[in-house]
Design an enzyme around this catalytic site. Structure first.
Site, PDB file in Angstrom:
ATOM      1  N   GLU A  48       8.653 -12.131  -8.438  1.00  0.00           N
ATOM      2  CA  GLU A  48       8.082 -10.794  -8.575  1.00  0.00           C
ATOM      3  C   GLU A  48       8.850  -9.970  -9.601  1.00  0.00           C
ATOM      4  O   GLU A  48      10.079  -9.890  -9.554  1.00  0.00           O
ATOM      5  CB  GLU A  48       8.149 -10.099  -7.203  1.00  0.00           C
ATOM      6  N   ASP A  49       8.128  -9.387 -10.506  1.00  0.00           N
ATOM      7  CA  ASP A  49       8.673  -8.407 -11.450  1.00  0.00           C
ATOM      8  C   ASP A  49       9.851  -8.917 -12.273  1.00  0.00           C
ATOM      9  O   ASP A  49      10.824  -8.194 -12.510  1.00  0.00           O
ATOM     10  CB  ASP A  49       8.981  -7.082 -10.726  1.00  0.00           C
TER      11      ASP A  49
ATOM     12  N   ARG B 220      11.795  -6.156 -14.723  1.00  0.00           N
ATOM     13  CA  ARG B 220      10.562  -5.433 -15.070  1.00  0.00           C
ATOM     14  C   ARG B 220       9.905  -4.975 -13.777  1.00  0.00           C
ATOM     15  O   ARG B 220       8.960  -5.567 -13.290  1.00  0.00           O
ATOM     16  CB  ARG B 220       9.635  -6.355 -15.891  1.00  0.00           C
TER      17      ARG B 220
ATOM     18  N   TYR C 282       4.443   1.151  -0.763  1.00  0.00           N
ATOM     19  CA  TYR C 282       4.100   0.309  -1.895  1.00  0.00           C
ATOM     20  C   TYR C 282       3.828   1.216  -3.094  1.00  0.00           C
ATOM     21  O   TYR C 282       4.215   2.382  -3.109  1.00  0.00           O
ATOM     22  CB  TYR C 282       2.858  -0.511  -1.464  1.00  0.00           C
TER      23      TYR C 282
ATOM     24  N   ASN D 176       1.200  -0.190 -13.216  1.00  0.00           N
ATOM     25  CA  ASN D 176       1.767   0.527 -12.080  1.00  0.00           C
ATOM     26  C   ASN D 176       3.127   1.114 -12.430  1.00  0.00           C
ATOM     27  O   ASN D 176       3.790   0.600 -13.309  1.00  0.00           O
ATOM     28  CB  ASN D 176       1.941  -0.445 -10.898  1.00  0.00           C
TER      29      ASN D 176
ATOM     30  N   LYS E  77       6.896  -5.762  -0.746  1.00  0.00           N
ATOM     31  CA  LYS E  77       5.909  -6.853  -0.781  1.00  0.00           C
ATOM     32  C   LYS E  77       5.922  -7.606   0.546  1.00  0.00           C
ATOM     33  O   LYS E  77       4.876  -7.977   1.077  1.00  0.00           O
ATOM     34  CB  LYS E  77       6.230  -7.838  -1.918  1.00  0.00           C
TER      35      LYS E  77
ATOM     36  N   ASP F 290       3.486 -13.628  -8.594  1.00  0.00           N
ATOM     37  CA  ASP F 290       2.525 -12.611  -8.196  1.00  0.00           C
ATOM     38  C   ASP F 290       1.950 -11.863  -9.391  1.00  0.00           C
ATOM     39  O   ASP F 290       0.768 -11.530  -9.416  1.00  0.00           O
ATOM     40  CB  ASP F 290       3.245 -11.643  -7.256  1.00  0.00           C
ATOM     41  N   ASP F 291       2.788 -11.585 -10.377  1.00  0.00           N
ATOM     42  CA  ASP F 291       2.354 -10.773 -11.515  1.00  0.00           C
ATOM     43  C   ASP F 291       1.438 -11.558 -12.446  1.00  0.00           C
ATOM     44  O   ASP F 291       0.551 -10.992 -13.077  1.00  0.00           O
ATOM     45  CB  ASP F 291       3.577 -10.252 -12.272  1.00  0.00           C
TER      46      ASP F 291
END
Ligand SMILES: O=C([O-])CC(=O)C(=O)O
Ligand SMILES: [Mg+2]
Length: 536
Positions: A227-228, A137, A84, A392, A155, A250-251
């Site tokens: 996600e992202d 992203r 991760y 991150n 994830k 999630d973000d």
């Protein structure tokens, strides 16, 4: 032996070897899973380059799934930074050159019009969780196109290791609509479509085909975690599908829930209620506005004041400066609620001095932006400044743990998105917390699945935050920690799952009826165990 779900390597017993005609295909020794685990950990520790550890672990996952998860569960604090953040970030950047065996499902624009057919190619049935990205992203690293696949894969391995969802029920998906990353477009090892990103109508239609195909193939109860995605698409997709699908970003939501948990826990360390704080964010994208909204909702529920009123103690700075009402016309819709009356302020330092926040939260995706001056300013008007550097991977963190402690003379309560080692300062050891959404999504997902939830609601996120904050012990508080250690994460996830499940039933959004009496027992009992099965 060639199927990672069944393979036990040298742990196949003599009886199993005989029964399944594999005697002679393995050397004579029979090892226990524990000895195998010890051996692999020993080998892993020989690698000094993190990416080599990542590759070794991915090979293990593709070779012996149960051993992989046993390792990850038993050594979570050591291995989380490998599968991760931060290492997964580097893995995505180099995904093409380290590519060996494919993981996850790729859906590219070439498959337009037949996405359902592609979904059906996935060999596993009974999918419960999909994590999907379009790679635009990836963490704070920007557009990595198709190479973002490392994120859904990572994830979902945490869904299993931390939340106990069966590996075969997890489906990582990367949607490839092109990339605007020139470096990748010119990289001969790039694995994705060599074209610029599709946008607008073409993008929306493609994503809509995907969402419809998912529902058609897996029904209403499959959890889709976005996600992202880049900001504009992330907000759009969530609002478009939250009333027709079981979707979760999630973000926006996971990060919000984990940060709120830390803030709830911090009340014990700081002796202040949430409503007494002034919050300043650097970064007004998915994480920043998501966290801000959930804090406002929580305070509003606690105090009975309107959301609009509670928003007034929450300020955001974006790349153009403090978000103020004079900028309202030109702001994207998700920033508009935060445009308060104030004169224009350009720099973060100026904003810190003008607003005098008690909590400073970095969600900018840009590293080293909490400068010495900014952190020192926080320390001048706060006895214990709360500083969260959430971006991150580690390279994008707004400041390091060491900087936060040094520049506040050891007074900061600090947590970051990616892990930092403990810091020695003035003869004292400070252990930073990790405010990462992986505390939340595995347990949240388990709670949704076991209750047969059909929609995600903010109240479930609040329930998850409360449950996580409740797991922080007096001993943790005494050490300045606002998150519990990851070593207990399966217990933590089970508790989150029970709270989320409870809320789901309360809201009438659960389809698994009747409601089990003891949801915690239920959560614990349905968690996947990586111990080998007996094949005799
Ligand atoms: O993946 C992580 O570590 C947290 C996260 O969602 C992100 O940074 O996008
Ligand atoms: Mg993310």
């Amino acid at each position: 032996m060639r199927d990672p779900r069944y393979n036990k390597g040298l742990a196949f017993t003599d009886k199993e070897r005989d029964a399944h005609y594999i005697t002679g295909l393995l050397p004579p020794v029979v090892l226990s899973q524990e000895v195998q685990e010890k051996k692999v950990m020993h080998n892993l520790r020989q690698y000094t380059v993190p990416l080599q550890r990542y590759m070794a672990l991915m090979d293990l996952q593709e070779r012996n799934e149960r051993l992989f998860y046993k390792l990850l569960i038993d050594n979570v604090e050591e291995l989380l930074p490998v599968v991760y953040t931060p290492t997964v970030g580097e893995a995505c950047q180099k995904y093409g050159s380290i590519f060996r065996r494919p993981q996850g499902l790729y859906i590219s624009l070439k498959e337009k019009g037949r996405i359902l057919e592609v979904l059906k190619n996935w060999p596993q049935r009974g999918i419960q969780v999909i994590v999907v990205t379009d790679g635009e992203r990836i963490l704070g690293l920007g557009d990595l196109g198709c190479q973002g696949m490392g994120i859904p894969v990572g994830k979902l391995s945490l869904y299993t290791a931390l939340g106990g969802i069966r590996p075969s029920a997890c489906l990582p998906i990367t949607i490839d609509v092109g990339t605007n990353n020139e470096k990748l477009l010119n990289d001969e090892f790039y694995i994705g479509l060599r074209q610029k990103r599709a946008n607008g109508e073409e993008y929306s239609e493609f994503l809509h085909e995907f969402m419809c195909a998912v529902k058609q193939n897996y029904g209403e109860k499959v959890l889709v975690q976005f996600e992202d995605f880049a900001n504009h698409h992330a907000f759009e997709l969530l609002s478009k599908y939250c009333s027709t699908h079981l979707v979760f970003n999630d973000d926006i939501q996971g990060t919000a829930s984990v940060v709120l948990a830390g803030l709830i826990a911090a009340q014990k360390v700081l002796g202040k209620s949430l409503a007494d704080h002034t919050f300043l964010f650097l970064g007004a994208g998915e994480a920043g506005t998501g966290i801000a909204e959930l804090i406002a909702l929580k305070i509003s529920k606690e105090t009975g004041t309107s959301i609009d009123e509670t928003r007034k103690n929450i300020w955001l700075v974006d790349s153009k400066g403090l978000i103020v009402s004079s900028r309202k016309e030109s702001l994207q819709h998700f920033k508009q609620p935060w445009a308060h009356e104030h004169e224009p302020v350009k720099e973060l330092l100026e904003a810190v001095n003008a607003i005098k926040p008690t909590v400073l939260i970095g969600t900018s995706g840009v590293g080293k932006t909490f400068t010495k001056e900014v952190v020192e300013a926080m320390a001048t008007f706060n006895e214990k400044p709360l500083i969260l550097a959430l971006s991150n991977p580690t390279s994008q963190a707004e400041c390091t743990a060491e900087e936060a402690y040094k520049w506040t003379e050891g007074r900061a309560i600090f947590a970051s998105g990616s892990p930092f080692d403990p810091v020695e300062y003035n003869g004292k050891t400070f252990t930073p917390g990790q405010a990462n959404n992986c505390y939340i999504f595995p347990g949240l997902g388990l709670g949704l699945i076991m209750s047969g939830a059909i929609r995600v609601r903010d109240d479930m996120l609040l329930a998850a935050s409360e449950a996580l904050a409740f797991q922080v012990t007096e001993e943790n508080f005494a050490n300045g920690l606002i998150y519990p250690p990851f070593a207990n994460i399966r217990k933590i996830s089970a508790n989150i799952a029970a709270s989320v499940g409870d809320k789901t039933y309360e809201l009438g959004l659960a389809s698994n009826l009747p409601r089990p009496k003891n949801l915690l027992k239920m959560a614990e009992s349905c968690m996947y165990s990586p111990v080998y099965r007996n094949f005799r």
